[in-house]
Design a protein around this motif. Sequence first.
Motif, mmCIF file in Angstrom:
data_model
loop_
_atom_site.group_PDB
_atom_site.id
_atom_site.type_symbol
_atom_site.label_atom_id
_atom_site.label_comp_id
_atom_site.label_asym_id
_atom_site.label_seq_id
_atom_site.Cartn_x
_atom_site.Cartn_y
_atom_site.Cartn_z
ATOM 1 N N UNK A 196 0.830 -1.214 0.000
ATOM 2 C CA UNK A 196 0.000 0.000 0.000
ATOM 3 C C UNK A 196 0.859 1.255 0.000
ATOM 4 N N UNK A 197 1.941 1.236 0.766
ATOM 5 C CA UNK A 197 2.838 2.405 0.789
ATOM 6 C C UNK A 197 3.472 2.618 -0.576
ATOM 7 N N UNK A 198 3.840 1.529 -1.239
ATOM 8 C CA UNK A 198 4.414 1.643 -2.579
ATOM 9 C C UNK A 198 3.392 2.218 -3.550
ATOM 10 N N UNK A 199 2.147 1.720 -3.486
ATOM 11 C CA UNK A 199 1.080 2.256 -4.344
ATOM 12 C C UNK A 199 0.861 3.734 -4.056
ATOM 13 N N UNK A 200 0.883 4.109 -2.776
ATOM 14 C CA UNK A 200 0.718 5.513 -2.378
ATOM 15 C C UNK A 200 1.796 6.373 -3.030
ATOM 16 N N UNK A 201 3.054 5.971 -2.907
ATOM 17 C CA UNK A 201 4.151 6.750 -3.489
ATOM 18 C C UNK A 201 4.056 6.803 -5.010
ATOM 19 N N UNK A 202 3.666 5.699 -5.621
ATOM 20 C CA UNK A 202 3.533 5.668 -7.079
ATOM 21 C C UNK A 202 2.436 6.626 -7.536
ATOM 22 N N UNK A 203 1.267 6.544 -6.894
ATOM 23 C CA UNK A 203 0.149 7.434 -7.259
ATOM 24 C C UNK A 203 0.515 8.891 -7.028
ATOM 25 N N UNK A 204 1.151 9.165 -5.908
ATOM 26 C CA UNK A 204 1.516 10.528 -5.551
ATOM 27 C C UNK A 204 2.505 11.140 -6.547
ATOM 28 N N UNK A 205 3.337 10.281 -7.157
ATOM 29 C CA UNK A 205 4.354 10.758 -8.085
ATOM 30 C C UNK A 205 3.867 10.958 -9.511
ATOM 31 N N UNK A 206 2.606 10.715 -9.794
ATOM 32 C CA UNK A 206 2.050 10.855 -11.140
ATOM 33 C C UNK A 206 1.272 12.160 -11.269
ATOM 34 N N UNK A 207 1.214 12.662 -12.494
ATOM 35 C CA UNK A 207 0.409 13.863 -12.770
ATOM 36 C C UNK A 207 -1.056 13.534 -12.520
ATOM 37 N N UNK A 208 -1.722 14.396 -11.762
ATOM 38 C CA UNK A 208 -3.097 14.132 -11.343
ATOM 39 C C UNK A 208 -4.069 15.128 -11.968
ATOM 40 N N UNK A 209 -5.107 14.598 -12.598
ATOM 41 C CA UNK A 209 -6.198 15.433 -13.095
ATOM 42 C C UNK A 209 -7.165 15.757 -11.962
ATOM 43 N N UNK A 210 -7.321 14.813 -11.061
ATOM 44 C CA UNK A 210 -8.095 14.999 -9.838
ATOM 45 C C UNK A 210 -7.097 14.825 -8.700
ATOM 46 N N UNK A 211 -6.917 15.835 -7.860
ATOM 47 C CA UNK A 211 -5.939 15.718 -6.776
ATOM 48 C C UNK A 211 -6.269 14.562 -5.833
ATOM 49 N N UNK A 212 -5.217 13.832 -5.465
ATOM 50 C CA UNK A 212 -5.335 12.718 -4.531
ATOM 51 C C UNK A 212 -4.741 13.151 -3.196
ATOM 52 N N UNK A 213 -5.523 13.007 -2.148
ATOM 53 C CA UNK A 213 -5.072 13.313 -0.792
ATOM 54 C C UNK A 213 -5.020 11.987 -0.044
ATOM 55 N N UNK A 214 -3.890 11.675 0.559
ATOM 56 C CA UNK A 214 -3.706 10.376 1.212
ATOM 57 C C UNK A 214 -3.812 10.507 2.722
ATOM 58 N N UNK A 215 -4.604 9.621 3.323
ATOM 59 C CA UNK A 215 -4.790 9.573 4.773
ATOM 60 C C UNK A 215 -4.683 8.108 5.181
ATOM 61 N N UNK A 216 -3.960 7.860 6.260
ATOM 62 C CA UNK A 216 -3.815 6.491 6.749
ATOM 63 C C UNK A 216 -5.173 5.953 7.199
ATOM 64 N N UNK A 217 -5.545 4.797 6.670
ATOM 65 C CA UNK A 217 -6.809 4.153 7.047
ATOM 66 C C UNK A 217 -6.775 3.816 8.531
ATOM 67 N N UNK A 218 -7.894 4.022 9.195
ATOM 68 C CA UNK A 218 -8.003 3.701 10.606
ATOM 69 C C UNK A 218 -7.329 4.690 11.542
ATOM 70 N N UNK A 219 -6.695 5.709 10.991
ATOM 71 C CA UNK A 219 -5.980 6.693 11.814
ATOM 72 C C UNK A 219 -6.970 7.625 12.517
ATOM 73 N N UNK A 220 -6.501 8.321 13.556
ATOM 74 C CA UNK A 220 -7.371 9.307 14.199
ATOM 75 C C UNK A 220 -7.900 10.346 13.197
ATOM 76 N N UNK A 221 -7.054 10.763 12.254
ATOM 77 C CA UNK A 221 -7.504 11.729 11.247
ATOM 78 C C UNK A 221 -8.623 11.152 10.387
ATOM 79 N N UNK A 222 -8.474 9.900 9.948
ATOM 80 C CA UNK A 222 -9.516 9.269 9.128
ATOM 81 C C UNK A 222 -10.814 9.148 9.924
#
Length: 141
Positions: free
Chosen positions: A29-55
């Motif tokens: 999942x962390x690898x997918x996160x970094x891969x997605x984050x490093x690509x040009x985005x037409x719709x901005x992707x905001x990443x939040x850890x699942x199950x975290x207090x923030x989520x």
Amino acid sequence: MTVSVDPAGHGAGRIGYFTVLYDEGCPICRTAHHWLEGRAQLVPLEFVAAGSPEARRRFPGLDHAATLRDLTVITDGGLVYVSDGAWLACLWALADYRAMAERLASPRLLPAARRFIAAAAAARQATRTEDYGDVCDDRCR
């Protein structure tokens, strides 16, 4: 005439951004996160850890245990995509992968896309233990 495309075909209309809930304890999942984050985005992707207090604070109505099992994407309008719909939504958000996401979501290819995503999820679950990812530095070979 402007046409807004919805990655899962549920009438989302114009999407401003996606919040992606991912398992930060999982190297895949962390690898997918970094891969997605490093690509040009037409719709901005905001990443939040699942199950975290923030989520939990931002999305109190979600089953947070389920978000640790399956990738979950929430639109700025509150629509929730899970599992294959979430993966396709992430690809759809990327400049170089939107057309691929639309092809994979077609009736002809969606069954194969679902099987591929299910197989990846099963491999992840089969290797997951209670401390999975806690000591890994993402340099596993």
